[in-house]
Write a protein that holds these residues in place. Structure first.
Motif, PDB file in Angstrom:
ATOM      1  N   LEU A   1     -38.127 -67.690 -28.548  1.00 13.71           N
ATOM      2  CA  LEU A   1     -38.302 -69.020 -27.970  1.00 13.71           C
ATOM      3  C   LEU A   1     -37.170 -69.339 -27.001  1.00 13.71           C
ATOM      4  O   LEU A   1     -37.407 -69.886 -25.908  1.00 13.71           O
ATOM      5  N   ALA A   2     -35.940 -68.968 -27.381  1.00 14.19           N
ATOM      6  CA  ALA A   2     -34.802 -69.191 -26.479  1.00 14.19           C
ATOM      7  C   ALA A   2     -34.977 -68.404 -25.192  1.00 14.19           C
ATOM      8  O   ALA A   2     -34.689 -68.906 -24.094  1.00 14.19           O
ATOM      9  N   GLY A   3     -35.441 -67.182 -25.299  1.00 13.54           N
ATOM     10  CA  GLY A   3     -35.685 -66.382 -24.104  1.00 13.54           C
ATOM     11  C   GLY A   3     -36.769 -66.981 -23.232  1.00 13.54           C
ATOM     12  O   GLY A   3     -36.638 -67.044 -22.004  1.00 13.54           O
ATOM     13  N   ALA A   4     -37.856 -67.438 -23.862  1.00 14.47           N
ATOM     14  CA  ALA A   4     -38.948 -68.043 -23.100  1.00 14.47           C
ATOM     15  C   ALA A   4     -38.484 -69.315 -22.393  1.00 14.47           C
ATOM     16  O   ALA A   4     -38.868 -69.577 -21.247  1.00 14.47           O
ATOM     17  N   ASP A   5     -37.653 -70.099 -23.067  1.00 12.71           N
ATOM     18  CA  ASP A   5     -37.138 -71.326 -22.463  1.00 12.71           C
ATOM     19  C   ASP A   5     -36.262 -71.032 -21.245  1.00 12.71           C
ATOM     20  O   ASP A   5     -36.107 -71.889 -20.369  1.00 12.71           O
ATOM     21  N   ALA A   6     -35.676 -69.837 -21.205  1.00 13.08           N
ATOM     22  CA  ALA A   6     -34.802 -69.458 -20.095  1.00 13.08           C
ATOM     23  C   ALA A   6     -35.534 -68.656 -19.029  1.00 13.08           C
ATOM     24  O   ALA A   6     -34.900 -68.048 -18.166  1.00 13.08           O
ATOM     25  N   SER A   7     -36.871 -68.652 -19.056  1.00 15.35           N
ATOM     26  CA  SER A   7     -37.624 -67.765 -18.169  1.00 15.35           C
ATOM     27  C   SER A   7     -37.387 -68.057 -16.693  1.00 15.35           C
ATOM     28  O   SER A   7     -37.476 -67.146 -15.858  1.00 15.35           O
ATOM     29  N   VAL A   8     -37.050 -69.305 -16.345  1.00 13.76           N
ATOM     30  CA  VAL A   8     -36.823 -69.626 -14.931  1.00 13.76           C
ATOM     31  C   VAL A   8     -35.559 -68.946 -14.394  1.00 13.76           C
ATOM     32  O   VAL A   8     -35.372 -68.840 -13.180  1.00 13.76           O
ATOM     33  N   THR A   9     -34.695 -68.479 -15.291  1.00 16.13           N
ATOM     34  CA  THR A   9     -33.445 -67.834 -14.870  1.00 16.13           C
ATOM     35  C   THR A   9     -33.627 -66.344 -14.605  1.00 16.13           C
ATOM     36  O   THR A   9     -32.677 -65.682 -14.178  1.00 16.13           O
TER      37      THR A   9
ATOM     38  N   PRO B   1     -34.919 -62.201 -15.643  1.00 19.52           N
ATOM     39  CA  PRO B   1     -34.702 -61.267 -16.746  1.00 19.52           C
ATOM     40  C   PRO B   1     -33.317 -61.331 -17.379  1.00 19.52           C
ATOM     41  O   PRO B   1     -33.196 -61.278 -18.605  1.00 19.52           O
ATOM     42  N   VAL B   2     -32.265 -61.428 -16.574  1.00 18.04           N
ATOM     43  CA  VAL B   2     -30.910 -61.451 -17.139  1.00 18.04           C
ATOM     44  C   VAL B   2     -30.720 -62.667 -18.028  1.00 18.04           C
ATOM     45  O   VAL B   2     -30.211 -62.573 -19.156  1.00 18.04           O
ATOM     46  N   GLY B   3     -31.161 -63.832 -17.548  1.00 15.24           N
ATOM     47  CA  GLY B   3     -31.018 -65.050 -18.334  1.00 15.24           C
ATOM     48  C   GLY B   3     -31.872 -65.039 -19.588  1.00 15.24           C
ATOM     49  O   GLY B   3     -31.447 -65.527 -20.646  1.00 15.24           O
ATOM     50  N   ILE B   4     -33.084 -64.492 -19.488  1.00 17.75           N
ATOM     51  CA  ILE B   4     -33.969 -64.414 -20.651  1.00 17.75           C
ATOM     52  C   ILE B   4     -33.334 -63.589 -21.758  1.00 17.75           C
ATOM     53  O   ILE B   4     -33.255 -64.007 -22.927  1.00 17.75           O
ATOM     54  N   LEU B   5     -32.858 -62.400 -21.407  1.00 23.68           N
ATOM     55  CA  LEU B   5     -32.264 -61.513 -22.410  1.00 23.68           C
ATOM     56  C   LEU B   5     -30.969 -62.084 -22.962  1.00 23.68           C
ATOM     57  O   LEU B   5     -30.687 -61.960 -24.165  1.00 23.68           O
ATOM     58  N   SER B   6     -30.184 -62.727 -22.136  1.00 25.01           N
ATOM     59  CA  SER B   6     -28.923 -63.312 -22.599  1.00 25.01           C
ATOM     60  C   SER B   6     -29.174 -64.416 -23.613  1.00 25.01           C
ATOM     61  O   SER B   6     -28.495 -64.505 -24.649  1.00 25.01           O
ATOM     62  N   ALA B   7     -30.163 -65.270 -23.333  1.00 29.08           N
ATOM     63  CA  ALA B   7     -30.467 -66.368 -24.243  1.00 29.08           C
ATOM     64  C   ALA B   7     -30.973 -65.851 -25.589  1.00 29.08           C
ATOM     65  O   ALA B   7     -30.580 -66.345 -26.652  1.00 29.08           O
ATOM     66  N   ALA B   8     -31.850 -64.864 -25.551  1.00 27.23           N
ATOM     67  CA  ALA B   8     -32.388 -64.306 -26.793  1.00 27.23           C
ATOM     68  C   ALA B   8     -31.312 -63.564 -27.572  1.00 27.23           C
ATOM     69  O   ALA B   8     -31.217 -63.678 -28.802  1.00 27.23           O
ATOM     70  N   ARG B   9     -30.472 -62.827 -26.849  1.00 27.79           N
ATOM     71  CA  ARG B   9     -29.434 -62.034 -27.511  1.00 27.79           C
ATOM     72  C   ARG B   9     -28.416 -62.931 -28.212  1.00 27.79           C
ATOM     73  O   ARG B   9     -27.896 -62.577 -29.277  1.00 27.79           O
ATOM     74  N   ALA B  10     -28.126 -64.083 -27.649  1.00 27.59           N
ATOM     75  CA  ALA B  10     -27.165 -64.995 -28.268  1.00 27.59           C
ATOM     76  C   ALA B  10     -27.630 -65.428 -29.655  1.00 27.59           C
ATOM     77  O   ALA B  10     -26.826 -65.511 -30.597  1.00 27.59           O
ATOM     78  N   VAL B  11     -28.939 -65.690 -29.794  1.00 20.66           N
ATOM     79  CA  VAL B  11     -29.481 -66.073 -31.097  1.00 20.66           C
ATOM     80  C   VAL B  11     -29.376 -64.915 -32.084  1.00 20.66           C
ATOM     81  O   VAL B  11     -28.992 -65.086 -33.248  1.00 20.66           O
ATOM     82  N   LEU B  12     -29.696 -63.718 -31.618  1.00 22.88           N
ATOM     83  CA  LEU B  12     -29.663 -62.550 -32.511  1.00 22.88           C
ATOM     84  C   LEU B  12     -28.233 -62.162 -32.882  1.00 22.88           C
ATOM     85  O   LEU B  12     -27.985 -61.699 -34.004  1.00 22.88           O
ATOM     86  N   ASP B  13     -27.291 -62.338 -31.972  1.00 21.19           N
ATOM     87  CA  ASP B  13     -25.886 -62.052 -32.291  1.00 21.19           C
ATOM     88  C   ASP B  13     -25.398 -62.966 -33.411  1.00 21.19           C
ATOM     89  O   ASP B  13     -24.663 -62.536 -34.312  1.00 21.19           O
TER      90      ASP B  13
END
Length: 291
Positions: free
Chosen positions: A215-223, A225-237
């Motif tokens: 969901l965090a990655g999807a919310d960052a989709s306007v940013t 690929p880099v922003g999408i993966l960064s947002a999702a990775r932060a939650v998983l970290d």
């Protein structure tokens, strides 16, 4: 779909052998939809059968725990099996026929010839589960040959599997339509899976980080690929440092058609995928994105 098919809620016929299946298949009327399952049916499988009702007049569900798609140390022997409950679910969802063969009936001898999924099947799930997609495509090919469906329904939750089945059908000129049903989620937003039953309450709370990351990655989709993966990775970290911890196998943003990781300037249909382990349970989830 016909009114008769919609009203059908009686107990489905049960075929245990290919010969019984062939006999019963001849009596099925109209357009036939196949819903392949490994049993332990849950809400996600109900969603597949609901989608099948929209696609066809008659539903055939297969219940078969396929040994070819389990690797060493995976949960083939302990995978949940409860055919009586599965039959009740199929009846409630309007299936006319359930095909529940033995391993010996599906693989009467050594399976020498298998479907090769190619490079598309050797990344992501294919990398972490070598041979998995070869086993999946081989049994799906067998089921198509045995059931002879007009359409087969697969879940978007297994996005890479869905893409590979579509590719197999296209590349091998198979006369079956492939339909996709959206990922079904439990009330806490965890993607429905037979393996969810393995999770303790604490593990389940940790596992919710998978859907939160997507969901965090999807919310960052306007940013991009880099922003999408960064947002999702932060939650998983953060989840990796939790208790019990979440151990990530992969987080990837891929082209929806090829499953190759997308470049930073990608535009088009993509899928954000995650696979992770919580305790002894391995879970997957994904969300389609349009960039």
């Amino acid at each position: 779909m016909t009114d008769a098919a919609q009203a059908h809620r009686s107990a489905p016929a049960l075929a245990r052998t290919p010969e019984e299946l062939a006999c019963l298949r001849r009596s099925l009327e109209g357009r036939v939809a196949l819903v392949p399952t490994m049993g332990a049916l849950h809400g996600g499988h109900r969603a597949l059968m609901a989608a099948a009702r929209e696609q066809a007049d008659t539903i055939v569900a297969s219940v078969f725990v396929n040994p070819l798609q389990f690797g060493p140390g995976e949960d083939y022997e302990s995978y949940p099996r409860d055919l009586d409950t599965d039959m009740r679910v199929c009846a409630e969802e309007g299936a006319a026929l359930v095909f529940a063969p033995s391993v010996e009936d599906v693989y009467p001898g050594e399976q020498i010839v298998r479907i090769d999924p190619g490079d598309m099947g050797r990344v992501l799930e294919g990398e972490f589960r070598p041979g998995f997609f070869g086993g999946v495509l081989t049994v799906v090919n067998k089921l198509f040959n045995l059931v002879q469906p007009d359409v087969a329904v697969f879940g978007q939750k297994d996005a890479q599997q869905l893409a590979l089945v579509r590719r197999m059908v296209r590349d091998l000129n198979m006369a079956v339509d492939i339909a996709a049903a959206p990922t079904m989620r439990d009330s806490d937003n965890l993607a429905s899976s037979s393996r969810n039953a393995y999770l303790s309450p604490a593990e389940r709370r940790s596992a919710l980080s998978l859907s939160r990351a997507l969901l965090a990655g999807a919310d960052a989709s306007v940013t991009g690929p880099v922003g999408i993966l960064s947002a999702a990775r932060a939650v998983l970290d953060e989840a990796a440092a939790g208790e019990p911890p979440v151990t990530v196998d992969y987080l990837a943003l891929v082209d929806a058609n090829t499953f190759a990781e997308v470049p930073n300037d990608f535009r088009g249909e993509a899928v954000l995928l995650v696979a992770a382990r919580v305790g002894r349970t391995r879970l997957i989830d994904n969300v389609p994105l349009s960039l």
